[in-house]
Design a protein around this motif. Structure first.
Motif, short mmCIF file in Angstrom:
data_model
loop_
_atom_site.label_atom_id
_atom_site.label_comp_id
_atom_site.label_asym_id
_atom_site.label_seq_id
_atom_site.Cartn_x
_atom_site.Cartn_y
_atom_site.Cartn_z
N VAL A 188 0.81 -1.36 -0.03
CA VAL A 188 -0.10 -0.07 0.01
C VAL A 188 0.80 1.28 -0.20
O VAL A 188 1.91 1.30 0.50
CB VAL A 188 -0.93 -0.11 1.28
N LEU A 189 0.62 2.27 -0.76
CA LEU A 189 1.23 3.63 -0.82
C LEU A 189 0.50 4.84 0.02
O LEU A 189 -0.59 4.52 0.12
CB LEU A 189 1.27 3.94 -2.17
N VAL A 190 1.30 5.64 0.62
CA VAL A 190 0.92 6.85 1.30
C VAL A 190 1.68 7.91 0.53
O VAL A 190 2.71 7.86 0.36
CB VAL A 190 1.06 6.70 2.68
N ASP A 191 0.75 9.15 0.38
CA ASP A 191 1.21 9.87 -0.60
C ASP A 191 1.22 11.42 0.32
O ASP A 191 0.01 11.89 0.49
CB ASP A 191 0.55 10.28 -1.84
N PHE A 192 2.24 11.94 0.80
CA PHE A 192 2.41 13.20 1.37
C PHE A 192 3.43 14.14 0.70
O PHE A 192 4.37 14.76 1.57
CB PHE A 192 2.71 13.17 3.10
N SER A 193 3.18 14.17 -0.55
CA SER A 193 4.42 14.94 -1.41
C SER A 193 3.74 16.12 -1.84
O SER A 193 3.14 16.90 -0.86
CB SER A 193 4.85 13.99 -2.45
N ILE A 205 -4.10 9.33 0.18
CA ILE A 205 -3.30 10.42 -0.19
C ILE A 205 -3.86 11.47 0.79
O ILE A 205 -4.66 11.69 1.29
CB ILE A 205 -4.26 10.74 -1.45
N GLY A 206 -2.69 12.08 1.46
CA GLY A 206 -3.00 13.07 2.58
C GLY A 206 -2.35 14.28 2.14
O GLY A 206 -2.28 15.10 2.93
N THR A 207 -1.96 14.65 0.79
CA THR A 207 -1.20 15.67 0.15
C THR A 207 -2.64 16.81 0.02
O THR A 207 -3.69 16.22 -0.12
CB THR A 207 -0.92 15.57 -1.36
N THR A 208 -2.29 17.91 0.55
CA THR A 208 -3.32 19.03 0.45
C THR A 208 -3.35 19.91 -0.51
O THR A 208 -2.13 20.07 -1.49
CB THR A 208 -3.51 19.70 2.01
N GLY A 209 -4.25 20.91 -0.75
CA GLY A 209 -4.09 21.88 -1.74
C GLY A 209 -4.84 21.24 -3.23
O GLY A 209 -4.31 21.78 -4.18
N LEU A 210 -5.30 20.24 -3.21
CA LEU A 210 -6.10 19.76 -4.43
C LEU A 210 -6.96 20.62 -5.05
O LEU A 210 -7.71 21.13 -4.35
CB LEU A 210 -6.65 18.20 -3.86
N SER A 211 -6.87 20.44 -6.15
CA SER A 211 -7.96 21.21 -7.24
C SER A 211 -9.16 20.15 -7.66
O SER A 211 -9.03 18.90 -7.61
CB SER A 211 -7.22 21.72 -8.44
N PRO A 212 -10.19 20.79 -8.25
CA PRO A 212 -11.06 19.79 -8.61
C PRO A 212 -10.59 18.95 -9.72
O PRO A 212 -11.00 17.82 -9.89
CB PRO A 212 -12.16 20.83 -9.55
N ARG A 213 -9.62 19.15 -10.66
CA ARG A 213 -8.84 18.17 -11.67
C ARG A 213 -8.27 17.14 -10.70
O ARG A 213 -8.49 16.01 -11.19
CB ARG A 213 -7.78 19.06 -12.31
N HIS A 214 -7.77 17.28 -9.68
CA HIS A 214 -7.11 16.33 -8.91
C HIS A 214 -8.00 15.59 -8.03
O HIS A 214 -7.96 14.40 -8.46
CB HIS A 214 -6.17 16.92 -7.60
N HIS A 215 -9.21 15.80 -7.79
CA HIS A 215 -10.02 15.06 -7.21
C HIS A 215 -10.92 14.18 -8.49
O HIS A 215 -11.11 13.03 -8.29
CB HIS A 215 -11.25 15.99 -6.67
N ALA A 216 -10.96 14.79 -9.58
CA ALA A 216 -11.36 13.98 -10.80
C ALA A 216 -10.46 12.82 -11.15
O ALA A 216 -10.83 11.54 -11.61
CB ALA A 216 -11.54 14.50 -12.01
N LEU A 217 -9.00 13.13 -11.11
CA LEU A 217 -7.94 12.05 -11.29
C LEU A 217 -8.04 11.15 -10.08
O LEU A 217 -8.15 9.82 -10.53
CB LEU A 217 -6.82 12.64 -11.17
N ILE A 218 -8.55 11.42 -8.98
CA ILE A 218 -8.65 10.29 -7.87
C ILE A 218 -9.93 9.70 -8.21
O ILE A 218 -9.95 8.34 -7.98
CB ILE A 218 -8.71 11.04 -6.61
N ASP A 219 -10.96 10.28 -8.55
CA ASP A 219 -12.19 9.55 -8.86
C ASP A 219 -11.85 8.34 -9.93
O ASP A 219 -12.32 7.45 -10.05
CB ASP A 219 -13.26 10.38 -9.28
N GLU A 220 -11.13 8.72 -11.04
CA GLU A 220 -10.80 7.84 -11.96
C GLU A 220 -10.02 6.68 -11.63
O GLU A 220 -10.23 5.64 -11.90
CB GLU A 220 -10.22 8.69 -13.43
N ALA A 221 -8.84 7.02 -10.57
CA ALA A 221 -7.97 5.87 -10.28
C ALA A 221 -8.75 5.03 -9.28
O ALA A 221 -8.70 3.63 -9.26
CB ALA A 221 -6.94 6.46 -9.44
#
Length: 242
Positions: free
Chosen positions: A47-52, A73-89
């Motif tokens: 499993v991966l954790v992302d705080f980059s 994913i614990g990285t903050t400052g996400l945009s709507p585009r990032h949330h769309a990428l997360i939804d796809e993944a």
């Protein structure tokens, strides 16, 4: 034992996760930072954790998908585009995204959602967050997480109800809005207060973080939980079982 790969392993959170993981029954498969190939650690870890950095999120999601490895994913400052990428993944692998990995903050978000639903628009909601002078994004990911919880309780969205700028002559407060104010200074790890202000009374729900270890502990617990899930998008609510 479950092995964890860390994106952002040289950062404060990455190092804290590496330090605490063995005491929680996990091993560290390795880490990757800006100059490293994210695919390599994705293949090695359970499993991966992302705080980059936000700019690296897309590459990390692609690496996780290619390796079929769950990612928290614990990285903050996400945009709507990032949330769309997360939804796809999340259609292909388990993904947990959160603005804060503290179990206490996860419970606070649930309390805020319930309070907003029960009190309704007759009570004004304001969120105040304080962080150290080096934090680069505002409002904090945690403030947005709490704002989303409040908005959900009111039956709206933070995009519709959130207010972050009151500079100038902005007029009276609009009913149903959720205000967010950000303070920066010193070495504050993270303080968050949600104020429900009614006529003649006030409720304040507060979480204060005194030690960054609480976030590392929660991140490891969330990662261990996520490793056993099927593809989908998850939250800290589910880790807490609430």
């Amino acid at each position: 034992m479950t092995s964890i790969g860390i994106y952002g392993s040289l950062g404060r959170m990455g190092q804290a996760i590496a330090d605490i993981a063995p005491s929680l029954g996990a091993t560290i498969a390795g880490g990757a930072d800006m100059a490293d190939d994210p695919a390599d650690i994705a293949r090695k870890a359970d499993v991966l954790v992302d705080f980059s950095a936000v700019a690296a999120l897309e590459a990390h999601l692609n690496a996780a998908r290619a390796a079929r490895t769950p990612i928290m994913i614990g990285t903050t400052g996400l945009s709507p585009r990032h949330h769309a990428l997360i939804d796809e993944a999340a259609q292909h692998i388990p993904v947990l995204q959160t603005g804060n990995t503290s179990l206490g903050v996860g419970l606070l978000a649930r309390l805020v959602r319930d309070a907003a639903a029960r009190l309704g628009e007759g009570w004004d909601i304001e969120i105040v967050e304080t962080h150290h002078r080096g934090k680069v994004d505002a409002p904090s990911g945690t403030a947005q997480m709490l704002g989303n919880a409040a908005a959900e309780g009111l039956g709206t969205t933070l995009a519709e109800a959130g207010v972050t700028d009151r500079a100038g002559t902005v007029g009276a407060r609009c009913t149903g809005t959720i205000g967010m104010a950000s303070l920066r200074g010193g070495s504050v790890v993270g303080d968050h207060t949600v104020v429900f202000a009614g006529n003649g009374e006030r409720i304040e729900l507060t979480h204060r973080a005194d030690d960054r270890t609480i976030f590392a502990r929660g991140a490891v617990q969330a990662a261990l939980w996520l490793a056993g899930q099927k593809a989908g998008r998850y939250t800290m609510d589910q880790v807490l079982g609430v």
